[in-house]
Design a protein around this motif. Sequence first.
Motif, PDB file in Angstrom:
ATOM      1  N   ALA A  88     -14.166  -2.227  -4.312  1.00 38.28           N
ATOM      2  CA  ALA A  88     -13.053  -1.272  -4.274  1.00 38.28           C
ATOM      3  C   ALA A  88     -11.826  -1.919  -3.642  1.00 38.28           C
ATOM      4  O   ALA A  88     -10.700  -1.786  -4.161  1.00 38.28           O
ATOM      5  CB  ALA A  88     -13.462  -0.023  -3.492  1.00 38.28           C
ATOM      6  N   VAL A  89     -12.040  -2.624  -2.549  1.00 32.73           N
ATOM      7  CA  VAL A  89     -10.930  -3.328  -1.905  1.00 32.73           C
ATOM      8  C   VAL A  89     -10.409  -4.442  -2.816  1.00 32.73           C
ATOM      9  O   VAL A  89      -9.193  -4.651  -2.957  1.00 32.73           O
ATOM     10  CB  VAL A  89     -11.370  -3.906  -0.548  1.00 32.73           C
ATOM     11  N   TRP A 115      -8.278  -3.030  -5.591  1.00 34.57           N
ATOM     12  CA  TRP A 115      -6.976  -2.644  -5.062  1.00 34.57           C
ATOM     13  C   TRP A 115      -6.078  -3.866  -4.871  1.00 34.57           C
ATOM     14  O   TRP A 115      -4.904  -3.866  -5.252  1.00 34.57           O
ATOM     15  CB  TRP A 115      -7.147  -1.912  -3.733  1.00 34.57           C
ATOM     16  N   SER A 137      -7.377   6.014  -7.703  1.00 35.63           N
ATOM     17  CA  SER A 137      -7.120   5.157  -6.544  1.00 35.63           C
ATOM     18  C   SER A 137      -8.406   4.426  -6.161  1.00 35.63           C
ATOM     19  O   SER A 137      -9.363   5.061  -5.699  1.00 35.63           O
ATOM     20  CB  SER A 137      -6.633   5.995  -5.359  1.00 35.63           C
ATOM     21  N   PRO A 138      -8.475   3.105  -6.328  1.00 36.34           N
ATOM     22  CA  PRO A 138      -9.738   2.397  -6.036  1.00 36.34           C
ATOM     23  C   PRO A 138     -10.171   2.510  -4.582  1.00 36.34           C
ATOM     24  O   PRO A 138     -11.362   2.546  -4.289  1.00 36.34           O
ATOM     25  CB  PRO A 138      -9.426   0.944  -6.425  1.00 36.34           C
ATOM     26  N   MET A 139      -9.230   2.590  -3.660  1.00 34.56           N
ATOM     27  CA  MET A 139      -9.577   2.680  -2.236  1.00 34.56           C
ATOM     28  C   MET A 139     -10.207   4.019  -1.872  1.00 34.56           C
ATOM     29  O   MET A 139     -10.934   4.127  -0.880  1.00 34.56           O
ATOM     30  CB  MET A 139      -8.328   2.451  -1.378  1.00 34.56           C
ATOM     31  N   THR A 159      -1.121   7.956  -1.326  1.00 31.17           N
ATOM     32  CA  THR A 159      -2.514   8.107  -0.927  1.00 31.17           C
ATOM     33  C   THR A 159      -2.714   9.358  -0.092  1.00 31.17           C
ATOM     34  O   THR A 159      -3.687  10.094  -0.262  1.00 31.17           O
ATOM     35  CB  THR A 159      -2.979   6.870  -0.138  1.00 31.17           C
ATOM     36  N   ARG A 208      -2.577  -4.797  -6.817  1.00 31.10           N
ATOM     37  CA  ARG A 208      -1.396  -4.803  -5.961  1.00 31.10           C
ATOM     38  C   ARG A 208      -0.840  -6.198  -5.690  1.00 31.10           C
ATOM     39  O   ARG A 208       0.361  -6.343  -5.459  1.00 31.10           O
ATOM     40  CB  ARG A 208      -1.739  -4.155  -4.613  1.00 31.10           C
ATOM     41  N   ARG A 222      -6.185   2.457 -14.827  1.00 31.87           N
ATOM     42  CA  ARG A 222      -4.932   1.961 -14.270  1.00 31.87           C
ATOM     43  C   ARG A 222      -4.161   1.109 -15.285  1.00 31.87           C
ATOM     44  O   ARG A 222      -2.967   0.858 -15.105  1.00 31.87           O
ATOM     45  CB  ARG A 222      -5.199   1.140 -13.005  1.00 31.87           C
ATOM     46  N   PHE A 235       0.830  -1.205   0.000  1.00 36.60           N
ATOM     47  CA  PHE A 235       0.000   0.000   0.000  1.00 36.60           C
ATOM     48  C   PHE A 235       0.864   1.255   0.000  1.00 36.60           C
ATOM     49  O   PHE A 235       1.810   1.366   0.793  1.00 36.60           O
ATOM     50  CB  PHE A 235      -0.916  -0.004   1.226  1.00 36.60           C
TER      51      PHE A 235
END
Length: 374
Positions: free
Chosen positions: A214-215, A218, A299-301, A14, A222, A83, A9
Motif C-alpha cells: 500500500a505504501v 502510494w 486511496s492506497p494508504m 485524505t 506520487r 487511479r 501527500f
Amino acid sequence: MKRIQLASFDWRGTGLRIVGVLIALALAAGIGAVILAVTGQSPVDAYSGILQGSFGTANDFQATLALTTPLILSGLAFVVAFRSGVFNAGTQGQLVMGAFGASVAGSAPELASLPPIIHFVVILLVAMVFGAAWSLPPILMKIAWGTSEILTSLMLTYVAALLNDYLVQGPFRAKHLQPGANSQTEPFSASAHFPVLIPGTQVTVMLIIGIVLAVGIWLFFRRTTLGFKMVFFGKSPDAVRAAGISSKRVLITAMLGSGAVAGLAGAAIAGGVFQADITPFPADVGFNGVLAALLVNGSPMLVPFSSLLFGALAQGGLGLQVFGGISQYIASVLTATIILFAAPKSVPEGLKRLSRRLFARRSTEQTEMEAKSL
C-alpha cells in the motif's frame, strides 16, 4: 524542458475521505438500527455482537486479520487500475487464477527441495503471472475494439471460476481425496508453507506484504514519473495523448499491475488459509476488495483500514449469531449500506463543496468588513 513536479501527500483530501467514511458509517449504523428495530431485534445486541465477534478475544481479532489480508491485496489491485482510469471489475477472476497458479507452484514436487524463502518467492511470482495474464484480454480488447473493460473483466471472472472448478475437480484434483469429498489440489509441500506472523493462526506474512505494498503503490503514483503519467491519464486521457504519451502503454501497464496484485491476493488465500486451491473458491473476496477501495475513493494508504472494516464485518457477522442470536446477514446489510452512503466521490466531494462555500463566504465577509473600515 520543464521538470515535472511530483505531488506530495494530500492531507486535506485524505482527511475529507476519512470524514466521509465516518459519516457513511454513522448513517449505515442508523439505517441498520431501524431495520433491526422493525424486525424486532435489538440494535445494541447486534452491534455488540459484531464487535465481540471481530475484536472480542485474541482469536477473534486474529481471524479478522486473516480475513483482512486478501481484502487489502484485492483492494490495492483495483486501485492500481482505478487511479489510471481503468475500472478492473474482474479482480475476483484474477485472484482465482492467482490462487490456482500458487497451488501449482506450491505443490510441485520439482520445487519441494527449494529453500522455504525461495519457494515462497516463486509461489508469489507465479501467482502474479497468472493474475496478470488473466487481466490482459480485457485491456487488449479495449485497445483494439473499444470494448468496455468493465464488462469483459467481469465476464472473465465467471470464466475463471468455472475453469478453476474444472481444473481442481479434474486434472489437478488431489489423489488422496475420497470420492464425494470437496475437491482441492495437492497440498503445499513443507517448503512452501507461508511464514506465519502469529503461531497457530492463519495470519501470515502476506498481511505485512499488503501493508508495505500500500505504501509502495502510494509512492509509485506520487513519486515516479510513470506513476504520475498513469494518474494524469486517469484524470485527462486526451491531454496525455496530446502530450505524446502512449495511452496503450499506460493502459496495459495499469491492467497488468492490477492483475498481478490480484494474483497475490489469491496466493494469500491458497497459501495462507487452505494450503491448496479449492472448489468452490470463496466468491466474494475480490468484489469486497473493490468495495473497500471504492469506499476510500481509491486511496492506497487508506485501503488497509477500509479492508479491516470489511474483515471485521465479515468476522463480526458470525458473532451476531453466537452472542446475539441474530442472523449474520445483517452484517451484509450494513456493508451494503456503508457503500450506498459512501459512493465514490459523493461524500468527499460534498464535503469539498461545503468547505469551498464556507471559505468563499468567510472571504466575502472579511472583504466587506475591510471595506467598511475604510
